[in-house]
Design a protein around this motif. Structure first.
Motif, PDB file in Angstrom:
ATOM      1  N   PHE A  89     -33.764  50.729  43.390  1.00  0.00           N
ATOM      2  CA  PHE A  89     -33.980  49.462  42.701  1.00  0.00           C
ATOM      3  C   PHE A  89     -34.901  49.631  41.499  1.00  0.00           C
ATOM      4  N   VAL A  90     -34.950  48.600  40.683  1.00  0.00           N
ATOM      5  CA  VAL A  90     -35.833  48.550  39.521  1.00  0.00           C
ATOM      6  C   VAL A  90     -36.717  47.330  39.679  1.00  0.00           C
ATOM      7  N   MET A  91     -38.023  47.544  39.530  1.00  0.00           N
ATOM      8  CA  MET A  91     -38.957  46.421  39.480  1.00  0.00           C
ATOM      9  C   MET A  91     -39.226  46.134  38.012  1.00  0.00           C
ATOM     10  N   HIS A  92     -39.082  44.861  37.641  1.00  0.00           N
ATOM     11  CA  HIS A  92     -39.285  44.437  36.256  1.00  0.00           C
ATOM     12  C   HIS A  92     -40.648  43.753  36.164  1.00  0.00           C
ATOM     13  N   GLY A  93     -41.550  44.362  35.408  1.00  0.00           N
ATOM     14  CA  GLY A  93     -42.889  43.811  35.254  1.00  0.00           C
ATOM     15  C   GLY A  93     -42.903  42.612  34.330  1.00  0.00           C
ATOM     16  N   PRO A  94     -43.929  41.782  34.448  1.00  0.00           N
ATOM     17  CA  PRO A  94     -44.023  40.595  33.604  1.00  0.00           C
ATOM     18  C   PRO A  94     -44.166  40.928  32.123  1.00  0.00           C
ATOM     19  N   ASP A  95     -44.579  42.168  31.813  1.00  0.00           N
ATOM     20  CA  ASP A  95     -44.705  42.588  30.410  1.00  0.00           C
ATOM     21  C   ASP A  95     -43.432  43.230  29.882  1.00  0.00           C
ATOM     22  N   GLY A  96     -42.362  43.223  30.704  1.00  0.00           N
ATOM     23  CA  GLY A  96     -41.089  43.796  30.284  1.00  0.00           C
ATOM     24  C   GLY A  96     -40.893  45.253  30.682  1.00  0.00           C
ATOM     25  N   THR A  97     -41.907  45.875  31.291  1.00  0.00           N
ATOM     26  CA  THR A  97     -41.789  47.261  31.730  1.00  0.00           C
ATOM     27  C   THR A  97     -40.915  47.341  32.971  1.00  0.00           C
ATOM     28  N   ASP A  98     -39.992  48.310  32.977  1.00  0.00           N
ATOM     29  CA  ASP A  98     -39.162  48.557  34.148  1.00  0.00           C
ATOM     30  C   ASP A  98     -39.707  49.752  34.906  1.00  0.00           C
ATOM     31  N   TYR A  99     -39.778  49.621  36.224  1.00  0.00           N
ATOM     32  CA  TYR A  99     -40.280  50.675  37.105  1.00  0.00           C
ATOM     33  C   TYR A  99     -39.144  51.101  38.031  1.00  0.00           C
ATOM     34  N   GLN A 100     -38.660  52.341  37.870  1.00  0.00           N
ATOM     35  CA  GLN A 100     -37.617  52.881  38.734  1.00  0.00           C
ATOM     36  C   GLN A 100     -38.232  53.122  40.113  1.00  0.00           C
ATOM     37  N   GLU A 101     -37.559  52.670  41.168  1.00  0.00           N
ATOM     38  CA  GLU A 101     -38.090  52.784  42.524  1.00  0.00           C
ATOM     39  C   GLU A 101     -37.006  53.290  43.461  1.00  0.00           C
ATOM     40  N   TRP A 102     -37.451  54.007  44.481  1.00  0.00           N
ATOM     41  CA  TRP A 102     -36.549  54.555  45.488  1.00  0.00           C
ATOM     42  C   TRP A 102     -37.268  54.534  46.822  1.00  0.00           C
ATOM     43  N   ILE A 103     -36.651  53.938  47.815  1.00  0.00           N
ATOM     44  CA  ILE A 103     -37.195  53.942  49.169  1.00  0.00           C
ATOM     45  C   ILE A 103     -36.141  54.520  50.092  1.00  0.00           C
ATOM     46  N   SER A 104     -36.567  55.442  50.951  1.00  0.00           N
ATOM     47  CA  SER A 104     -35.701  55.984  51.998  1.00  0.00           C
ATOM     48  C   SER A 104     -36.372  55.719  53.340  1.00  0.00           C
ATOM     49  N   TRP A 105     -35.618  55.143  54.269  1.00  0.00           N
ATOM     50  CA  TRP A 105     -36.180  54.804  55.570  1.00  0.00           C
ATOM     51  C   TRP A 105     -36.166  56.014  56.495  1.00  0.00           C
ATOM     52  N   THR A 106     -37.316  56.282  57.112  1.00  0.00           N
ATOM     53  CA  THR A 106     -37.455  57.444  57.990  1.00  0.00           C
ATOM     54  C   THR A 106     -37.545  57.058  59.469  1.00  0.00           C
ATOM     55  N   GLU A 107     -37.876  55.804  59.735  1.00  0.00           N
ATOM     56  CA  GLU A 107     -37.937  55.305  61.113  1.00  0.00           C
ATOM     57  C   GLU A 107     -37.751  53.800  61.094  1.00  0.00           C
ATOM     58  N   ILE A 108     -36.946  53.302  62.018  1.00  0.00           N
ATOM     59  CA  ILE A 108     -36.721  51.862  62.146  1.00  0.00           C
ATOM     60  C   ILE A 108     -36.747  51.522  63.630  1.00  0.00           C
ATOM     61  N   THR A 109     -37.708  50.684  64.029  1.00  0.00           N
ATOM     62  CA  THR A 109     -37.815  50.225  65.410  1.00  0.00           C
ATOM     63  C   THR A 109     -37.895  48.697  65.391  1.00  0.00           C
ATOM     64  N   PRO A 110     -36.729  48.013  65.415  1.00  0.00           N
ATOM     65  CA  PRO A 110     -36.740  46.551  65.348  1.00  0.00           C
ATOM     66  C   PRO A 110     -37.415  45.940  66.564  1.00  0.00           C
ATOM     67  N   PRO A 111     -38.134  44.848  66.425  1.00  0.00           N
ATOM     68  CA  PRO A 111     -38.656  44.269  65.192  1.00  0.00           C
ATOM     69  C   PRO A 111     -40.118  44.685  64.968  1.00  0.00           C
ATOM     70  N   GLU A 112     -40.473  45.897  65.380  1.00  0.00           N
ATOM     71  CA  GLU A 112     -41.880  46.303  65.432  1.00  0.00           C
ATOM     72  C   GLU A 112     -42.372  47.173  64.282  1.00  0.00           C
ATOM     73  N   ARG A 113     -41.504  48.058  63.758  1.00  0.00           N
ATOM     74  CA  ARG A 113     -42.026  49.100  62.875  1.00  0.00           C
ATOM     75  C   ARG A 113     -40.935  49.621  61.934  1.00  0.00           C
ATOM     76  N   ILE A 114     -41.354  49.908  60.700  1.00  0.00           N
ATOM     77  CA  ILE A 114     -40.501  50.566  59.712  1.00  0.00           C
ATOM     78  C   ILE A 114     -41.351  51.632  59.033  1.00  0.00           C
ATOM     79  N   ALA A 115     -40.850  52.859  58.978  1.00  0.00           N
ATOM     80  CA  ALA A 115     -41.519  53.929  58.222  1.00  0.00           C
ATOM     81  C   ALA A 115     -40.593  54.315  57.084  1.00  0.00           C
ATOM     82  N   LEU A 116     -41.199  54.643  55.943  1.00  0.00           N
ATOM     83  CA  LEU A 116     -40.395  54.924  54.757  1.00  0.00           C
ATOM     84  C   LEU A 116     -41.094  55.895  53.821  1.00  0.00           C
ATOM     85  N   LEU A 117     -40.307  56.451  52.934  1.00  0.00           N
ATOM     86  CA  LEU A 117     -40.792  57.296  51.850  1.00  0.00           C
ATOM     87  C   LEU A 117     -40.471  56.550  50.565  1.00  0.00           C
TER      88      LEU A 117
END
Length: 165
Positions: free
Chosen positions: A65-93
């Protein structure tokens, strides 16, 4: 109310820990973190918006995804999930891209707290310098608190199961 804790131990100089109690059941809070239709409505600090390029919520899946800052700056973002335990915990990189050597690890926890849910966000950076840069240059603590504040506000707007129209 948001809370920031400073830890001691092996990762203390590389981590940020933030928590907040929100007025919503744990299952709904967990869902807000796991479905792109929700994330795109609240993710990011005040004034930011998010454009999703790809989203697959599963261990090994990614959110590109891309986060768009209020000043017009775009921030490239990437999240990969490493652990998912519904509904208690999420680990990510989380980094700027799939192979970002400066990516950081985050663990999100969701615990019942009275009639609401306590969200814990613990982030560990690869180095103290990267943590300090995130805090000083990118205002990571305030941004994390604002992001949880945006989630809390969003959760008051979405319909609950069994709610009447």
């Amino acid at each position: 109310m948001a809370e920031t804790r400073h830890k001691t131990g092996a990762t203390a100089d590389r981590e940020i820990a933030i928590s907040r109690v929100v007025s919503a059941p744990r299952e709904l809070v967990f869902e807000a973190f796991t479905e792109v239709r929700h994330l795109s409505q609240w993710w990011g600090p005040d004034g930011f918006s998010t454009t999703t390029r790809a989203f697959e919520f599963r261990v090994g899946g990614a959110w590109d995804f891309v986060m768009h800052g209020p000043d017009g700056t775009d921030y490239q973002e990437w999240i990969s999930w490493t652990e998912i335990t519904p509904p208690e915990r999420i680990a990510l990189l989380h980094g700027e891209s799939r192979d970002d050597p400066n990516a950081f690890e985050s663990v999100l926890t969701f615990q019942p707290d009275g009639g609401g849910t306590r969200i814990g966000m613990r982030t560990v950076f690869p180095t103290k310098e990267l943590r300090d840069e995130a805090v000083e240059k990118y205002h990571a603590v305030q941004g994390g608190q604002q992001t949880l504040g945006n989630l809390a506000a969003y959760l008051t707007e979405i319909p609950r199961s069994g709610a009447e129209d």
